[in-house]
Design a protein around this motif. Structure first.
Motif, mmCIF file in Angstrom:
data_model
loop_
_atom_site.group_PDB
_atom_site.id
_atom_site.type_symbol
_atom_site.label_atom_id
_atom_site.label_comp_id
_atom_site.label_asym_id
_atom_site.label_seq_id
_atom_site.Cartn_x
_atom_site.Cartn_y
_atom_site.Cartn_z
ATOM 1 N N VAL A 65 32.832 47.641 -6.931
ATOM 2 C CA VAL A 65 32.961 48.198 -5.619
ATOM 3 C C VAL A 65 32.907 49.707 -5.824
ATOM 4 C CG1 VAL A 65 34.372 48.163 -3.624
ATOM 5 C CG2 VAL A 65 34.567 46.344 -5.308
ATOM 6 N N PHE A 66 31.774 49.748 -6.985
ATOM 7 C CA PHE A 66 31.538 51.091 -7.468
ATOM 8 C C PHE A 66 30.623 51.874 -6.532
ATOM 9 C CE2 PHE A 66 28.023 53.168 -9.928
ATOM 10 C CZ PHE A 66 28.652 54.363 -10.159
ATOM 11 N N TYR A 67 29.573 51.221 -5.986
ATOM 12 C CA TYR A 67 28.435 51.943 -5.427
ATOM 13 C C TYR A 67 28.802 52.850 -4.250
ATOM 14 C CZ TYR A 67 23.664 52.842 -3.973
ATOM 15 O OH TYR A 67 22.499 53.460 -3.638
ATOM 16 N N TRP A 68 29.473 52.301 -3.233
ATOM 17 C CA TRP A 68 29.601 53.078 -1.998
ATOM 18 C C TRP A 68 30.773 54.049 -2.008
ATOM 19 C CZ3 TRP A 68 25.434 53.250 0.616
ATOM 20 C CH2 TRP A 68 24.553 52.175 0.584
ATOM 21 N N ARG A 69 31.872 53.727 -2.694
ATOM 22 C CA ARG A 69 33.038 54.614 -2.628
ATOM 23 C C ARG A 69 33.044 55.645 -3.729
ATOM 24 N NH1 ARG A 69 38.950 52.269 -1.087
ATOM 25 N NH2 ARG A 69 39.418 54.449 -0.754
ATOM 26 N N ILE A 70 32.690 55.257 -4.915
ATOM 27 C CA ILE A 70 32.903 56.116 -6.077
ATOM 28 C C ILE A 70 31.668 56.934 -6.417
ATOM 29 C CG2 ILE A 70 33.483 56.100 -8.542
ATOM 30 C CD1 ILE A 70 34.930 53.404 -7.985
ATOM 31 N N ARG A 71 30.498 56.334 -6.244
ATOM 32 C CA ARG A 71 29.279 56.885 -6.819
ATOM 33 C C ARG A 71 28.957 58.292 -6.313
ATOM 34 N NH1 ARG A 71 23.443 55.650 -6.371
ATOM 35 N NH2 ARG A 71 22.605 55.382 -8.476
ATOM 36 N N LYS A 72 29.211 58.559 -5.030
ATOM 37 C CA LYS A 72 28.805 59.857 -4.491
ATOM 38 C C LYS A 72 29.588 61.008 -5.137
ATOM 39 C CE LYS A 72 31.940 60.280 -0.527
ATOM 40 N NZ LYS A 72 32.050 60.602 0.895
ATOM 41 N N PHE A 73 30.832 60.756 -5.539
ATOM 42 C CA PHE A 73 31.620 61.829 -6.133
ATOM 43 C C PHE A 73 31.065 62.274 -7.482
ATOM 44 C CE2 PHE A 73 34.779 60.002 -3.196
ATOM 45 C CZ PHE A 73 35.224 61.164 -2.588
ATOM 46 N N LEU A 74 30.280 61.405 -8.120
ATOM 47 C CA LEU A 74 29.698 61.744 -9.417
ATOM 48 C C LEU A 74 28.435 62.562 -9.277
ATOM 49 C CD1 LEU A 74 30.074 58.283 -11.218
ATOM 50 C CD2 LEU A 74 31.752 60.118 -10.972
ATOM 51 N N ALA A 75 27.892 62.645 -8.063
ATOM 52 C CA ALA A 75 26.638 63.351 -7.852
ATOM 53 C C ALA A 75 26.826 64.843 -8.072
ATOM 54 C CB ALA A 75 26.125 63.084 -6.445
ATOM 55 N N GLY A 76 25.778 65.481 -8.557
ATOM 56 C CA GLY A 76 25.826 66.928 -8.779
ATOM 57 C C GLY A 76 25.282 67.672 -7.576
ATOM 58 N N SER A 77 24.287 68.539 -7.799
ATOM 59 C CA SER A 77 23.709 69.311 -6.696
ATOM 60 C C SER A 77 22.196 69.396 -6.834
ATOM 61 C CB SER A 77 24.310 70.731 -6.693
ATOM 62 O OG SER A 77 24.160 71.357 -7.964
ATOM 63 N N GLU A 78 21.603 68.485 -7.598
ATOM 64 C CA GLU A 78 20.167 68.499 -7.856
ATOM 65 C C GLU A 78 19.489 67.351 -7.108
ATOM 66 O OE1 GLU A 78 17.773 69.078 -11.911
ATOM 67 O OE2 GLU A 78 18.698 67.114 -11.778
ATOM 68 N N ASN A 79 18.418 67.684 -6.347
ATOM 69 C CA ASN A 79 17.635 66.668 -5.635
ATOM 70 C C ASN A 79 18.507 65.792 -4.738
ATOM 71 O OD1 ASN A 79 15.307 67.552 -7.008
ATOM 72 N ND2 ASN A 79 15.742 66.192 -8.726
ATOM 73 N N LEU A 80 19.389 66.431 -3.983
ATOM 74 C CA LEU A 80 20.320 65.660 -3.161
ATOM 75 C C LEU A 80 20.195 65.983 -1.675
ATOM 76 C CD1 LEU A 80 23.582 65.563 -5.297
ATOM 77 C CD2 LEU A 80 21.956 63.734 -4.883
ATOM 78 N N ALA A 81 18.997 66.304 -1.230
ATOM 79 C CA ALA A 81 18.805 66.563 0.194
ATOM 80 C C ALA A 81 19.193 65.351 1.024
ATOM 81 C CB ALA A 81 17.348 66.941 0.455
ATOM 82 N N SER A 82 18.908 64.146 0.518
ATOM 83 C CA SER A 82 19.204 62.937 1.279
ATOM 84 C C SER A 82 20.697 62.670 1.406
ATOM 85 C CB SER A 82 18.519 61.732 0.625
ATOM 86 O OG SER A 82 19.008 61.538 -0.684
ATOM 87 N N LEU A 83 21.492 63.271 0.535
ATOM 88 C CA LEU A 83 22.942 63.092 0.616
ATOM 89 C C LEU A 83 23.643 64.269 1.283
ATOM 90 C CD1 LEU A 83 24.026 61.431 -2.762
ATOM 91 C CD2 LEU A 83 23.954 60.424 -0.492
ATOM 92 N N GLY A 84 22.864 65.266 1.733
ATOM 93 C CA GLY A 84 23.467 66.364 2.468
ATOM 94 C C GLY A 84 23.540 67.677 1.731
ATOM 95 N N LEU A 85 22.904 67.802 0.563
ATOM 96 C CA LEU A 85 22.848 69.070 -0.160
ATOM 97 C C LEU A 85 21.383 69.466 -0.365
ATOM 98 C CD1 LEU A 85 25.590 68.909 -2.981
ATOM 99 C CD2 LEU A 85 25.590 70.311 -0.921
ATOM 100 N N PRO A 86 20.713 69.908 0.678
ATOM 101 C CA PRO A 86 19.277 70.197 0.562
ATOM 102 C C PRO A 86 18.958 71.425 -0.264
ATOM 103 C CG PRO A 86 20.087 70.844 2.726
ATOM 104 C CD PRO A 86 21.215 70.107 2.051
ATOM 105 N N ASN A 87 19.923 72.343 -0.400
ATOM 106 C CA ASN A 87 19.653 73.607 -1.081
ATOM 107 C C ASN A 87 20.545 73.830 -2.291
ATOM 108 O OD1 ASN A 87 17.721 74.465 0.977
ATOM 109 N ND2 ASN A 87 19.519 74.702 2.306
#
Length: 467
Positions: A229-251
């Motif tokens: 019940v990793f994918y939806w709750r935990i996974r986004k916190f591991l994301a950095g700031s590269e190629n993440l326009a779709s998650l809300g960090l376009p720049n």
């Protein structure tokens, strides 16, 4: 999960036979626990000066849940790192700042912070410069330096391990992180026997090489058993700031107070940044190359991944997110690796002795354990990532929303659940899956399957059979 990762090996011709084999302790590597600290990471900074950081960490989950974390960090004093005296203290400071920063960015639903305040960004950049690792949540901060022994006098088994901090405060995240730590400990304890085997190669002591391979095998056998019940709750916190326009960090992400408010584009935490499997690949001579797109073969309907003899760029990139001492250890290993060439030379005899047969068997058995780990990892990714991407977020989890209409390709939502069914049934069949990226930016299934197949192809008995 631990990703199946490696660094590019160097050929035997470029190795220097005069350089001494690496000493684990010189590279912040333990004979007992490998790349995780021994006896355990520092759980709290001892200086009163850093208590504003530790107090936020004490209440991280509740501050996020009540939407007070950003306000708390915005008013946090800007501390310097000058009072950090030891390497464990610097590891702890880096870990704290990583957790605060990623919680600040991602911890308010769809309200994604586009910058982090100077009170956080400036010391984060400073400590990252000192310990030679980028200012982003890495595998080191999320896993290697973020665990404790429940019983300080107990064993380093998964039942006695727990995380120091999680983003979500859930047992799911604790389990996810601790499995990685347990794998590191089990696999890391094979490093010293393998270095001893490499020394025996220099001494041309075939019996001792085999004995040490069997010692390493006993540790490697434990590794695969840890991924069962990793994918939806935990996974986004591991994301950095590269190629993440779709998650809300376009720049990318703005680091206020750092190099004129520099915007950084950095990959997030992924077990591909682990040094364990790159070390094993170097020791055993498993080489991984860049894979091309699937191509048609001989005017048939079948497709396959073709390989080019160029280093895998993503794997080399991941190395830059490892702690500096661990990168240096891998560089040293690449210069002295001798095990594969030794086993191949001994097995070249058309009528090998029983001792040579035992040597090859032990070598291939170690490779097989690495291959089995990568098999299991593919099944876990299929079950917990690909299948979850197809389903979409569960009802009532709006607080952990992501922009699913952008992040989940149509091919994912329309694809059959054959891979999940095969994984659940323990099937060895691996149906083709649509592309989906891991937290480190990899196209997951081709990346993992190619690494697994290259591991299996390195078995000496297979190489001999092709001649």
């Amino acid at each position: 999960m631990l990703a199946a990762c490696t660094t590019q090996t160097q050929t035997i011709e470029t190795q220097s036979p005069l350089r001494a084999l690496p000493i684990l302790q010189d590279y912040d590597v333990s004979a007992q626990t490998g790349f995780v600290p021994y006896p355990q990471p520092l759980a709290r900074l001892p200086q009163a000066y850093y208590q504003p950081w530790e107090e936020i960490m004490d209440h991280l989950n509740s501050l996020m849940a009540s939407r007070q974390l950003r306000a708390r960090i915005d008013t946090m004093p800007q501390l310097t790192i000058s009072h950090l005296e030891t390497y464990p203290e610097r590891q702890r400071a880096y870990t704290i700042l990583c957790f605060m920063a990623h919680s600040y960015v991602w911890g308010a639903g769809l309200d994604i912070a586009q910058s982090i305040p100077a009170s956080l960004a400036v010391p984060w950049q400073a400590i990252s410069d000192v310990i030679d690792i980028p200012p982003v949540l890495t595998y080191a901060s999320n896993d290697l330096w973020n665990w404790k022994l429940k019983d300080p006098n107990g064993p380093y088994d998964i039942e006695n391990l727990s995380t120091l901090t999680t983003m979500t405060g859930t047992s799911d995240e604790d389990w996810f992180d601790i499995v990685s730590v347990a794998v590191e400990v089990a696999g890391g304890s094979a490093l010293q026997p393998l270095l001893d085997a490499m020394q025996a190669v220099r001494d041309d002591d075939l019996t001792t090489v085999t004995q040490n391979l069997n010692r390493a095998l006993s540790h490697l056998q434990k590794v695969g058993k840890l991924l069962e019940v990793f994918y939806w709750r935990i996974r986004k916190f591991l994301a950095g700031s590269e190629n993440l326009a779709s998650l809300g960090l376009p720049n990318g992400l703005e680091y206020k107070g750092v190099n004129n408010n520099e915007r950084k584009h950095l990959m997030g935490a992924t077990a591909g940044q682990s040094s364990l499997f790159p070390a094993l690949d170097l020791i055993f001579g498993i080489e991984h190359y860049q894979t091309s797109e699937p191509t048609r073969q001989n005017n048939t309907n079948s497709t396959s991944l073709t390989t080019q003899k160029t280093p895998n760029a993503l794997l080399l990139k991941m190395k830059g997110f490892m702690p500096g001492p661990h990168r240096a250890f891998l560089d040293h290993l690449a210069q002295v690796a001798n095990l594969r060439s030794y086993v191949l030379s001994k097995s070249a005899d058309s009528d090998p002795s029983l001792a040579v047969t035992d040597l090859v068997t032990a070598y291939d058995a170690c490779l097989h354990q690495i291959k089995l780990f990568r098999d299991t990892h593919i099944q876990i990714v299929t079950r917990y990532i690909l299948t979850q991407a197809k389903r979409g977020p569960p009802e009532g989890w709006e607080d952990y929303r992501v922009k699913t209409e952008q992040t989940v390709p149509a091919a994912i939502t329309q694809a059959p659940a054959a891979a999940a069914a095969a994984a659940a049934a323990g099937s060895s069949q691996e149906p083709e899956e649509p592309a989906i990226q891991g937290t480190g930016g990899s196209d997951l299934m081709p990346f993992l399957k190619t690494n697994r197949d290259e591991t299996n192809a390195s078995k000496v008995q297979q190489v001999s059979a092709k001649k």
